[in-house]
Enzyme design. Structure first.
Site, short mmCIF file in Angstrom:
data_model
loop_
_atom_site.label_atom_id
_atom_site.label_comp_id
_atom_site.label_asym_id
_atom_site.label_seq_id
_atom_site.Cartn_x
_atom_site.Cartn_y
_atom_site.Cartn_z
CB SER A 54 31.53 96.80 -25.47
OG SER A 54 30.65 96.56 -26.53
N GLY A 235 30.20 97.88 -29.58
CA GLY A 235 31.64 97.81 -29.79
C GLY A 235 32.37 98.83 -28.94
N GLY A 237 35.49 101.81 -27.97
CA GLY A 237 36.14 102.98 -28.54
C GLY A 237 35.25 104.20 -28.64
CB CYS A 263 25.87 99.46 -27.59
SG CYS A 263 26.84 99.93 -26.13
CG PHE A 264 30.36 101.67 -31.40
CD1 PHE A 264 31.05 102.51 -30.55
CD2 PHE A 264 30.78 101.57 -32.72
CE1 PHE A 264 32.14 103.24 -31.00
CE2 PHE A 264 31.87 102.30 -33.18
CZ PHE A 264 32.56 103.14 -32.32
CD GLN A 267 28.25 105.36 -28.53
OE1 GLN A 267 29.28 105.02 -29.09
NE2 GLN A 267 28.02 105.11 -27.24
N GLY A 307 30.54 104.23 -22.57
CA GLY A 307 31.19 105.38 -21.97
C GLY A 307 31.00 106.64 -22.78
CG PHE A 308 32.23 107.63 -26.04
CD1 PHE A 308 32.89 108.83 -26.25
CD2 PHE A 308 32.98 106.51 -25.72
CE1 PHE A 308 34.28 108.91 -26.16
CE2 PHE A 308 34.37 106.58 -25.62
CZ PHE A 308 35.01 107.78 -25.84
CG HIS A 353 24.41 95.57 -24.49
ND1 HIS A 353 25.22 94.96 -25.42
CD2 HIS A 353 25.07 96.65 -24.05
CE1 HIS A 353 26.34 95.66 -25.52
NE2 HIS A 353 26.27 96.68 -24.69
CD GLU A 355 23.04 92.05 -26.19
OE1 GLU A 355 23.97 92.36 -25.41
OE2 GLU A 355 22.43 92.90 -26.86
#
Length: 384
Positions: A54, A235, A237, A263-264, A267, A307-308, A353, A355
């Site tokens: 990430s 991840g 981006g 996380c990603f 989103q 960051g998003f 996260h 984990e």
């Protein structure tokens, strides 16, 4: 091109896109590197941070003053390589001291060609990023150090994180299987958007055979493994670019297969349900972020790297194409959405996260929640 810094005091300069600069000494490889400047508040776990996919294309500033004390080993990395594009520390350890260490952190940074800088006032740098927001940055050392104007021009020429589509750059290119530990109970198809090694391990510990699939996997690829559940990983981006992953997730939701995202993946679920996403000013990164699970009222200390965030209403149930949805978790520092769930089918996600290598482990129960969803779905299928 990079060279060695060990045993030297090679000058280095960190240049932010707003023109502020910090001078220090090269740490790790010598040369130049670029990325988005972000800060991590973790007091430990630097190996896990460095190897978290990430962090691809990010220059990580460590707020803890002493870094590298325990050296580097071959057991703790979360992937096969360091993913951060640059590393910023205040006081690196002169000599690592830990029975598991096989080499020093600066040796590992040098070995993998990661350009870093030490001797920086990381408190001042962190405050600057909190006030001005995450921004593009460059680290220059040795022969790469040039005039302030030339270095700044190079920084400004770099792409921004907003609009970056990076998952395919860090994900596995070929599928692989992490076998269940002990008796196999379930099969999970895990879409790798930048997965950390501990994530399939946590599932394997619960009797789950995990089929890790590339970010380019289609819905047909997902169902080819006959999964009891589907997982979407963390991840790098901008989630606004992840149209393919959103389409695959919608196909999973249409089939009502138990689904878990982190996380990603949170989103992606947000987008699949029709919510928007947005870039946070400076994001959440570290292993000490307080989050409340609204379904239980419990407050957890959690590991973050994002960051998003998802733009979803905090206090109302929303109607979506896949039924009712609600926010289940919220960050107690700033009320950012940290979790979602569907009320009419088995799907949920969290922004952090669970984990949590190298800790904390407050959120490990979420893997049990995913297991319970698959168990319920399996029993319902047998009754039908």
């Amino acid at each position: 091109m990079t060279t060695s810094t060990r045993g030297t005091r090679v000058p280095a300069v960190l240049v932010l896109e707003d023109g502020r600069s910090f001078r220090g000494r090269a740490y790790g490889a010598v040369g130049e590197t670029f990325g988005e400047a972000v800060f991590s508040t973790g007091m430990t776990g630097y190996q896990e941070t460095l190897t978290d996919p990430s962090y691809h294309r990010q220059v990580v500033v460590m707020t803890a003053p002493h870094v590298g004390n325990t050296g580097v080993n071959d057991e703790d990395p979360e992937s096969a390589r360091i993913w951060v594009s640059g590393y910023v520390v205040r006081d690196p350890a002169r000599t690592p001291s830990n029975w598991r260490a096989t080499r020093s952190l600066d040796e590992e940074l040098e070995r993998q060609g990661v350009v870093g800088i030490s001797g920086v006032d990381t408190r001042a740098l962190t405050r600057h990023l909190r006030e001005r927001g995450a921004m593009r940055v460059g680290i220059f050392s040795g022969d790469a150090v040039a005039s302030d104007a030339d270095m700044l021009a190079k920084v400004k020429a770099q792409p921004e994180m907003k609009g970056a589509d990076l998952s395919a750059e860090v994900a596995t290119k070929e599928p692989y299987v992490v076998p269940a530990i002990g008796e196999k109970r379930f099969t999970v198809a895990a879409v790798d958007l930048g997965i950390k090694g501990m994530t399939p391990q946590r599932m394997a510990e619960r009797g789950i055979e995990v089929h890790v699939l590339p970010a380019t996997a289609t819905a047909d690829d997902v169902y080819a493994v006959n999964p009891d559940g589907v997982f979407f990983s963390n991840g790098p981006g901008d989630p606004a670019t992840a149209d393919h992953a959103v389409a695959v997730m919608r196909a999973v939701l249409e089939r009502r297969t138990p689904l878990f995202g982190i996380c990603f993946g949170n989103q992606i679920l947000g987008r699949a349900l029709g919510f928007g996403t947005y870039k946070l000013k400076y994001g959440h990164r570290g292993i000490n972020q307080p989050v409340q699970d609204r379904t239980t009222g419990k407050v957890e200390v959690t590991a973050h790297n994002h960051g998003f965030a998802v733009d979803a209403p905090l206090d109302t149930v929303s109607d979506t194409p896949f039924g009712r949805a609600e926010v289940t978790h919220v960050c107690l520092n700033d009320n950012v959405v940290e979790g979602l769930q569907l009320l009419d089918q088995p799907a949920f996600s969290v922004q952090y996260h669970p984990e949590a290598a190298a800790g904390p482990h407050d959120a490990a129960y979420l893997f049990d929640r995913f297991t319970a969803l698959m168990s319920t779905a399996q029993m319902e299928a047998e009754r039908a």
